[in-house]
Design a protein around this motif. Structure first.
Motif, short mmCIF file in Angstrom:
data_model
loop_
_atom_site.label_atom_id
_atom_site.label_comp_id
_atom_site.label_asym_id
_atom_site.label_seq_id
_atom_site.Cartn_x
_atom_site.Cartn_y
_atom_site.Cartn_z
N LEU A 255 0.82 -1.20 0.00
CA LEU A 255 0.00 0.00 0.00
C LEU A 255 0.86 1.26 0.00
O LEU A 255 0.48 2.29 -0.56
CB LEU A 255 -0.94 0.00 1.21
CG LEU A 255 -2.08 -1.02 1.15
CD1 LEU A 255 -2.77 -1.14 2.50
CD2 LEU A 255 -3.09 -0.63 0.08
N TYR A 256 2.01 1.19 0.66
CA TYR A 256 2.94 2.32 0.59
C TYR A 256 3.28 2.66 -0.86
O TYR A 256 3.31 3.82 -1.27
CB TYR A 256 4.24 1.99 1.33
CG TYR A 256 4.22 2.28 2.81
CD1 TYR A 256 3.46 3.31 3.34
CD2 TYR A 256 5.01 1.53 3.69
CE1 TYR A 256 3.45 3.57 4.71
CE2 TYR A 256 5.02 1.79 5.05
CZ TYR A 256 4.24 2.81 5.56
OH TYR A 256 4.26 3.08 6.89
N TRP A 291 -1.95 -2.42 11.24
CA TRP A 291 -3.37 -2.63 10.91
C TRP A 291 -4.06 -1.29 10.66
O TRP A 291 -4.88 -1.17 9.75
CB TRP A 291 -4.05 -3.39 12.04
CG TRP A 291 -3.84 -4.86 11.95
CD1 TRP A 291 -4.72 -5.80 11.47
CD2 TRP A 291 -2.67 -5.60 12.32
NE1 TRP A 291 -4.17 -7.05 11.53
CE2 TRP A 291 -2.91 -6.96 12.05
CE3 TRP A 291 -1.43 -5.25 12.85
CZ2 TRP A 291 -1.97 -7.96 12.31
CZ3 TRP A 291 -0.50 -6.23 13.11
CH2 TRP A 291 -0.77 -7.56 12.83
N GLU A 292 -3.73 -0.29 11.45
CA GLU A 292 -4.33 1.02 11.24
C GLU A 292 -3.92 1.60 9.89
O GLU A 292 -4.74 2.18 9.17
CB GLU A 292 -3.93 1.97 12.36
CG GLU A 292 -4.55 1.62 13.70
CD GLU A 292 -4.37 2.72 14.72
OE1 GLU A 292 -4.78 3.86 14.45
OE2 GLU A 292 -3.79 2.44 15.79
N GLU A 293 -2.65 1.46 9.53
CA GLU A 293 -2.17 2.01 8.26
C GLU A 293 -2.87 1.34 7.08
O GLU A 293 -3.20 2.00 6.09
CB GLU A 293 -0.66 1.84 8.16
CG GLU A 293 0.13 2.74 9.09
CD GLU A 293 1.62 2.62 8.87
OE1 GLU A 293 2.12 3.11 7.83
OE2 GLU A 293 2.30 2.01 9.72
N MET A 615 7.35 5.18 7.54
CA MET A 615 6.12 5.83 7.16
C MET A 615 6.40 7.17 6.48
O MET A 615 5.83 7.49 5.42
CB MET A 615 5.23 6.05 8.39
CG MET A 615 3.88 6.69 8.09
SD MET A 615 3.00 7.17 9.59
CE MET A 615 2.83 5.59 10.40
N VAL A 616 7.29 7.96 7.05
CA VAL A 616 7.61 9.28 6.47
C VAL A 616 8.21 9.13 5.09
O VAL A 616 7.80 9.80 4.12
CB VAL A 616 8.57 10.04 7.41
CG1 VAL A 616 9.05 11.33 6.73
CG2 VAL A 616 7.89 10.35 8.73
N GLY A 975 0.12 10.94 16.30
CA GLY A 975 0.48 10.81 14.90
C GLY A 975 1.18 11.99 14.29
O GLY A 975 2.36 11.93 13.99
N TRP A 976 0.46 13.10 14.10
CA TRP A 976 0.99 14.16 13.27
C TRP A 976 2.19 14.86 13.89
O TRP A 976 3.17 15.17 13.19
CB TRP A 976 -0.09 15.18 12.94
CG TRP A 976 0.39 16.28 12.05
CD1 TRP A 976 0.44 17.60 12.30
CD2 TRP A 976 0.92 16.10 10.73
NE1 TRP A 976 0.97 18.28 11.24
CE2 TRP A 976 1.28 17.37 10.25
CE3 TRP A 976 1.13 14.99 9.91
CZ2 TRP A 976 1.83 17.57 9.00
CZ3 TRP A 976 1.68 15.19 8.66
CH2 TRP A 976 2.03 16.47 8.21
N LYS A 977 2.16 15.13 15.18
CA LYS A 977 3.30 15.81 15.81
C LYS A 977 4.56 14.96 15.68
O LYS A 977 5.62 15.48 15.31
CB LYS A 977 2.99 16.05 17.29
CG LYS A 977 4.06 16.87 18.00
CD LYS A 977 3.74 17.04 19.47
CE LYS A 977 2.49 17.88 19.66
NZ LYS A 977 2.22 18.13 21.10
N GLU A 978 4.44 13.67 15.94
CA GLU A 978 5.61 12.78 15.79
C GLU A 978 6.05 12.71 14.33
O GLU A 978 7.25 12.64 14.03
CB GLU A 978 5.26 11.38 16.31
CG GLU A 978 4.98 11.32 17.82
CD GLU A 978 3.56 11.67 18.15
OE1 GLU A 978 2.82 12.10 17.23
OE2 GLU A 978 3.17 11.54 19.32
N PHE A 979 5.07 12.70 13.42
CA PHE A 979 5.39 12.65 11.99
C PHE A 979 6.23 13.87 11.58
O PHE A 979 7.24 13.73 10.89
CB PHE A 979 4.08 12.62 11.18
CG PHE A 979 4.25 12.34 9.72
CD1 PHE A 979 4.21 11.04 9.23
CD2 PHE A 979 4.46 13.38 8.81
CE1 PHE A 979 4.37 10.77 7.89
CE2 PHE A 979 4.62 13.13 7.47
CZ PHE A 979 4.57 11.82 6.99
#
Length: 989
Positions: A255-256, A291-293, A615-616, A975-979
């Protein structure tokens, strides 16, 4: 040559005819002899198919991969592929039956007649699938409906399975939450049939490679080699197949790669359906984010089928998927197809964990009951229904039990009782075999432990001669075909019906064990908890060896979800009337802990979504470069990385953020209502509120009389409390000179006493080291994380008794028998004994024992834990080291210390204080009795009872409030802050 052509129709209730059609005459006789020896091994039609040698599937020819992953031996079948492939179907009936099959039909006609009309032969599942696919090709996919899919199976479909299949056929994504081993895979299998019939693809994901391999084998038996592929870190087989089995991380990585693809046909590799098996792994700390991704990145036109064990919040999961992915329907079931009973294994018995009503713990498993039986010097062997005398160790404990009949058990006493009841593996296994509770899966949370258990039992023979001969024959075949896959250390146990199953075994060997277990030729499998993750090895009994397991951060307790997941392997559908889950006594975990864990209820799914470098890189890769790609079918694709804003929209769709924005709001509102109700109720239980109610409901004279007596009672109670405090101060003052006296000579044994948060009293045997020295004060202050104000009461010099009356006790140090240091005041001292360690060095020039122990205390770098508190000082504890272990072993248990050795603590001042306290207590009792004899006491008691009821209601509301507060604490938008932080770190790259 033995023909493997399918037999003519025979009775599904007569397994012998199925076997007769595949086996030579000698084998037929041997199988019937096995059935005669083991009548309870008779199985349902579905289970019997596992025992039938697999014939080649007409949907696809055999491949070399089959040789690598199959659990069965197919040496005798390779010459018959042409015969099987030549079979044709005409309205579901076999044509061109040869003469041999006609003769076989005649031989079984009598059995069919005896079985009755309901025993009409039904095709094998793969035959029915083939027929349905052919009909769809001929008449179109419009004929696919629930009735057609349900017709694939020769047994009734459960309600939750029917609802899930119907929801899938309506085009919805489906979340299914049902108990382990209830048949969730059937839903995915039906979806696969419908998807393949429509000419589309289905991806089936599992969390484990072993589970992927097993699903690969199962689906190939149903659909054929050409229709099923496998993609794991180790294998890549038929990747373009309509049904592709893979591990979850593989799909996430796919999926990535596709998340930035744009094309006229944007479907993910022409996939219609993605099955997420074991979706409750979403709560796994290390892997849950995968699983969430997958849910976040999956195209909206792809249907998701999420299969989960029972959890507390399946509605939240379905709501989240429905919000970010599309229409989603929830199907839940709490009914197990096979009822489950819980047992608890002790050293000499196997007892039900619950009482007859199934609501409370069996009282025979309580520590009080065990203490009573030990005090009689005997135990009850339930299996032989007679009493046996205990050994020396158990008899030696009777003194403790007699001593504890008047006083609650201490922590050490409880541990001693538990250690005396720990069963050996052979003990529990003997009870299981005697009660016909085999085959069993025995969960041990380490590979080494599983292998050690097999070696410990390898001389125990669990198979009869025929079964042992069959296992040996299968083993020889396996060794001949896969010589490098044999685990030599496990062979002896395997031949006796005992095996291990864990990640340290080669996949081929594990598959071999699984096949033998399914055929009833392995009676006990020692496995790690990964076996509970959906691998198809149903057993009659599941044994959980411990309630805790060793993890990366130390030993952690099992969650209720993990416990139910493992216990859910017990009970074979269509074979067992009831499944058995057995928990085992350990040195530190007893029936009380097991009961509490089972009563705690299921835990909710908690988001573990975290940003990672992978992920990034995958979401933002190629943001500045656009590449032209070509799909295998010629479709032109362009791949480009997403912008930060696009990535943010994806990341903020996590399950945690959904729960945080929706469920958290509802939880906060409910919490506010509960707290408001508690505030209102708290007003009704105050003394003013009680007094007001008394004025309203009592006559003036009755109220005046009771009010006057109540005021006197409150005054007397205050006096009683003060006298109790004075008595405690005098008791502590009496201990001070004794501790000073023993602080310079030998090291006496002492007993410390305290009550924990649950009100349980503990008596701790220890050796007294001495008063906390001034040089140790700063070190101890740092270790307990206190500032100087917390040690205002710390006394390091000598003081007279008056200092105690000022409320400033000294602090002392002791080492207990369980190798723990204790920092205490006189408040916590119960007894000093005249016996102890001599303060004499073993060799000339050596450090004295007291000084040596003090030096060892200074070396400790761990943080102290406050285990009890009072106005007269706190009680602190810290675990000892290996150097102090030998000292603690020489501290005797309380049962071995004589009352004659106790040092009397009977000062004149203490005796006077005790006398005054007893007199005041009598006055309080007399006043209470006087109140009960008043005229208006009946109405007054109603008011008091209602006040108690309100207080109990407040306790329940407080418990609910605490649970909600804990739930809210688990919900943290992530999520977003760590991203962004990871983006900034990677930006220079």
């Amino acid at each position: 040559m033995l023909s493997l052509a399918l037999p003519l129709p025979c009775s599904s209730s007569s397994p012998a005819c199925l076997f007769d059609s595949f086996l030579p005459p000698t084998s037929r006789r041997r199988y019937r002899f096995l059935r005669f020896l083991s009548p309870r091994s008779a199985v349902s039609p579905r289970a019997r198919l596992h025992l039938v040698p697999l014939c080649a599937n007409p949907l696809g020819s055999a491949s070399p991969i089959r040789e690598q992953l199959s659990d069965t031996d197919e040496d005798e079948e390779d010459d018959d592929d042409d015969e099987v492939a030549a079979m044709e179907y005409d309205d579901g009936l076999l044509a061109d039956v040869d003469r041999e099959e006609e003769e076989r039909e005649g031989e079984t006609a009598q059995l069919e007649a005896e079985a009755g009309p309901s025993a009409k032969f039904e095709e094998h599942k793969w035959e029915r699938v083939t027929r349905l696919l052919a009909e769809v090709r001929e008449f179109g996919e419009e004929i696919i409906d629930y009735e057609e899919l349900a017709g694939i199976y020769d047994f009734p479909i459960d309600k939750f399975q029917r609802l899930a299949i119907q929801a899938f056929l309506r085009g919805s994504s489906v979340v299914v939450s049902a108990p382990t081993s209830s048949g969730k895979t059937l839903i995915a299998e039906a979806a696969a049939v419908a998807t393949v019939a429509r000419g589309r693809r289905l991806f089936y994901t599992t969390p484990l490679k072993a589970l992927s391999n097993q699903k690969f084998r199962d689906f190939r038996r149903t659909f054929g080699d050409a229709y099923v592929g496998l993609l794991t870190g180790d294998s890549a087989i038929n990747k373009e197949a309509p049904i592709l089995i893979m591990t979850t991380e593989i799909l996430r990585n796919m999926l990535y790669k596709s998340v930035g693809m744009i094309s006229s046909a944007s479907r993910l590799f022409h996939v219609d359906v993605i099955v997420l098996d074991e979706v409750h792994y979403l709560s796994d700390i290390s892997r849950g984010t995968v699983w969430e991704e997958i849910v976040i990145y999956s195209p909206k036109e792809v249907q998701l089928i999420c299969l989960s064990a029972t959890v507390a919040n399946p509605d939240e999961l379905a709501g989240w998927i429905g919000q970010i992915h599309g229409k989603t329907e929830l199907v839940t079931s709490t009914k197990r197809p096979v009822p489950l009973t819980w047992h608890f294994s002790l050293k000499n018995s196997l007892l039900p964990l619950f009482d007859e009503k199934g609501k409370r713990m069996n009282r025979k498993l309580s520590l009080d009951y065990l203490q009573t039986s030990i005090s009689r010097g005997e135990h009850f062997n339930e299996s032989k229904t007679k009493k046996h005398r205990m050994g020396k160790v158990e008899r030696g404990y009777s003194n403790v039990a007699r001593l504890s009949q008047q006083t609650p058990l201490s922590k050490n006493d409880m541990n001693y009782i538990r250690r005396s009841q720990v069963p050996q593996i052979k003990d529990t296994l003997w009870h299981l075999a005697e009660r016909d509770m085999l085959p069993a899966i025995w969960f041990i949370f380490s590979r080494r432990g599983c292998d050690a258990a097999v070696q410990y039992l390898e001389d125990c023979k669990l198979l009869d001669e025929c079964e042992a001969g069959e296992v040996e024959l299968e083993y020889r075949r396996f060794k001949k075909q896969y010589p490098d896959a044999v685990r030599e250390v496990a062979v002896k146990g395997l031949l006796h019906g005992i095996a291990s199953h864990h990640a340290g075994c080669l996949p081929l060997w594990k598959s071999f064990v699984e096949e033998l277990f399914q055929r009833g030729l392995v009676k006990v499998v020692f496995a790690t908890e990964t076996l509970a993750a959906g691998i198809n090895m149903p057993a009659r009994t599941a044994i959980i060896s411990s309630l805790s397991k060793k993890g990366e951060t130390g030993r952690t307790f099992l969650s209720p979800n993990e416990l139910f997941q493992m216990a859910g392997r017990a009970g074979r559908r269509g074979i067992d009337e009831v499944g058995h889950a057995v928990l085992i006594q350990t040195p530190y975990e007893g029936a009380e802990e097991c009961y509490e864990l089972l009563s705690a209820g299921l835990e909710p799914l908690v988001s573990q979504f975290t940003a990672s470098y992978g992920m990034v890189l995958n979401l933002l890769a190629g943001a500045k470069v656009t590449r032209k790609l070509h799909d295998p079918d010629g479709t032109k694709l362009s791949h480009c990385g997403r912008t930060l804003e696009e990535a943010r929209k994806l990341v903020e769709q996590s399950f945690g953020n959904y729960v945080g924005s929706n469920v958290m709001q509802a939880a906060k509102e409910e919490l506010e209502k509960i707290q408001h109700e508690i505030e209102l109720l708290s007003v009704e239980v105050t003394e003013d509120a009680i007094d007001r109610k008394c004025q309203e409901q009592l006559s003036e004279n009755d109220y005046a009389e009771i009010s006057k007596l109540q005021e006197e009672l409150r005054a007397e109670k205050r006096t009683r409390t003060e006298l109790r405090r004075q008595m405690e101060i005098k008791r502590m003052a009496a201990w001070r000179p004794l501790l000073d006296k023993f602080g310079s000579g030998n090291l006496p044994f002492i007993c410390l006493r305290y009550k924990d948060k649950e009100g349980v009293q503990h008596n701790i045997p220890a050796v007294y080291v001495g008063k906390l020295s001034s040089s140790s004060v700063q070190k101890i202050m740092n270790m307990v994380k206190l500032d100087s104000s917390d040690f205002d009461n710390l006394e390091t010099g000598s003081r007279d008794v008056a200092s105690h009356e000022d409320g400033k006790p000294a602090y002392y140090v002791a080492l207990s028998s369980d190798n723990s240091w204790y920092l205490f005041t006189e408040k916590w001292l119960k007894t000093i004994y005249r016996t102890g360690f001599p303060n004499i060095s073993s060799l000339d020039g050596d450090i004295l024992p007291r000084e040596m122990l003090r030096n060892l205390l200074i070396k400790e770098d761990l943080q102290w834990e406050k285990i009890a508190d009072s106005e007269f000082g706190s009680l602190w504890s810290i675990g000892g080291s290996l150097e102090t272990w030998s000292w603690s072993l020489n501290v005797p248990v309380l049962s071995s210390l004589s009352e004659d050795d106790e040092v009397a603590n009977q000062s004149e001042a203490y005796r006077d204080a005790v006398g005054r306290y007893k007199e005041q207590r009598s006055r309080v009792s007399q006043l209470k009795k006087k109140i009960t004899n008043t005229k208006g006491f009946k109405e007054f008691k109603k008011i008091i009872d209602m006040t108690k009821f309100i207080k109990e209601k407040m306790e329940r509301l407080n418990a609910r409030s605490n649970r909600l507060s804990k739930r809210i604490g688990q919900i943290e938008p992530t999520g977003w802050k760590e991203f962004l932080q990871l983006v900034l770190k990677l930006d220079p790259l």
